[in-house]
Design a protein around this motif. Structure first.
Motif, mmCIF file in Angstrom:
data_model
loop_
_atom_site.group_PDB
_atom_site.id
_atom_site.type_symbol
_atom_site.label_atom_id
_atom_site.label_comp_id
_atom_site.label_asym_id
_atom_site.label_seq_id
_atom_site.Cartn_x
_atom_site.Cartn_y
_atom_site.Cartn_z
ATOM 1 N N MET A 1 32.589 41.814 33.196
ATOM 2 C CA MET A 1 32.534 41.614 34.620
ATOM 3 C C MET A 1 32.339 42.972 35.302
ATOM 4 N N THR A 2 31.410 43.004 36.232
ATOM 5 C CA THR A 2 31.159 44.253 36.939
ATOM 6 C C THR A 2 32.247 44.489 37.988
ATOM 7 N N THR A 3 32.360 45.723 38.403
ATOM 8 C CA THR A 3 33.327 46.070 39.444
ATOM 9 C C THR A 3 33.032 45.295 40.721
ATOM 10 N N ALA A 4 31.760 45.208 41.070
ATOM 11 C CA ALA A 4 31.381 44.485 42.291
ATOM 12 C C ALA A 4 31.811 43.022 42.207
ATOM 13 N N LYS A 5 31.576 42.395 41.080
ATOM 14 C CA LYS A 5 31.937 40.988 40.906
ATOM 15 C C LYS A 5 33.452 40.806 41.016
ATOM 16 N N LYS A 6 34.190 41.739 40.434
ATOM 17 C CA LYS A 6 35.655 41.692 40.483
ATOM 18 C C LYS A 6 36.140 41.761 41.931
ATOM 19 N N TYR A 7 35.620 42.722 42.693
ATOM 20 C CA TYR A 7 36.073 42.890 44.072
ATOM 21 C C TYR A 7 35.592 41.771 44.995
ATOM 22 N N LEU A 8 34.433 41.223 44.736
ATOM 23 C CA LEU A 8 33.994 40.063 45.510
ATOM 24 C C LEU A 8 34.936 38.882 45.280
ATOM 25 N N GLY A 9 35.398 38.726 44.057
ATOM 26 C CA GLY A 9 36.348 37.664 43.734
ATOM 27 C C GLY A 9 37.665 37.850 44.466
ATOM 28 N N ILE A 10 38.157 39.093 44.496
ATOM 29 C CA ILE A 10 39.401 39.394 45.210
ATOM 30 C C ILE A 10 39.232 39.124 46.699
ATOM 31 N N LEU A 11 38.126 39.586 47.265
ATOM 32 C CA LEU A 11 37.871 39.375 48.687
ATOM 33 C C LEU A 11 37.777 37.890 49.009
ATOM 34 N N ARG A 12 37.136 37.144 48.146
ATOM 35 C CA ARG A 12 36.998 35.697 48.381
ATOM 36 C C ARG A 12 38.362 35.001 48.365
ATOM 37 N N GLU A 13 39.250 35.453 47.484
ATOM 38 C CA GLU A 13 40.595 34.881 47.436
ATOM 39 C C GLU A 13 41.389 35.220 48.695
ATOM 40 N N ARG A 14 41.251 36.455 49.173
ATOM 41 C CA ARG A 14 42.021 36.909 50.338
ATOM 42 C C ARG A 14 41.463 36.385 51.658
ATOM 43 N N GLU A 15 40.161 36.227 51.730
ATOM 44 C CA GLU A 15 39.504 35.853 52.986
ATOM 45 C C GLU A 15 38.555 34.661 52.774
ATOM 46 N N PRO A 16 39.077 33.510 52.393
ATOM 47 C CA PRO A 16 38.197 32.368 52.087
ATOM 48 C C PRO A 16 37.348 31.907 53.274
ATOM 49 N N GLN A 17 37.795 32.197 54.493
ATOM 50 C CA GLN A 17 37.037 31.784 55.665
ATOM 51 C C GLN A 17 35.693 32.499 55.779
ATOM 52 N N LEU A 18 35.510 33.585 55.047
ATOM 53 C CA LEU A 18 34.240 34.315 55.076
ATOM 54 C C LEU A 18 33.134 33.575 54.336
#
Length: 59
Positions: free
Chosen positions: A1-18
Motif C-alpha cells: 500500500m502506498t503512503t498516499a493510499k494509506k492517508y486517503l483511507g485515514i482521511l476517508r474514515e475521519r471525514e466521510p462527508q467529503l
C-alpha cells in the motif's frame, strides 16, 4: 500500500462527508506521468506520483 493510499483511507474514515460517492480508481498510468514529466522538464516528487497513481482506499 502506498503512503498516499494509506492517508486517503485515514482521511476517508475521519471525514466521510467529503465522499458523497465511492472513490474511483486513478486514470493515470506510469506513461502518463512520464509524459507529464517530459513536458515539465523535471521529475515529479515520489509522494505526488504515488498519490496520482493510487487506487481508492479499501474500506
Amino acid at each position: 500500500m502506498t503512503t498516499a493510499k494509506k492517508y486517503l483511507g485515514i482521511l476517508r474514515e475521519r471525514e466521510p462527508q467529503l465522499w458523497k460517492e465511492p472513490l474511483k480508481e486513478s486514470g493515470f498510468t506510469e506513461k502518463d506521468l512520464s509524459d507529464i514529466e517530459k513536458g515539465l522538464g523535471y521529475k515529479l516528487p515520489v509522494p505526488y506520483r504515488e498519490f496520482l497513481l493510487s487506487d481508492p482506499p479499501i474500506t
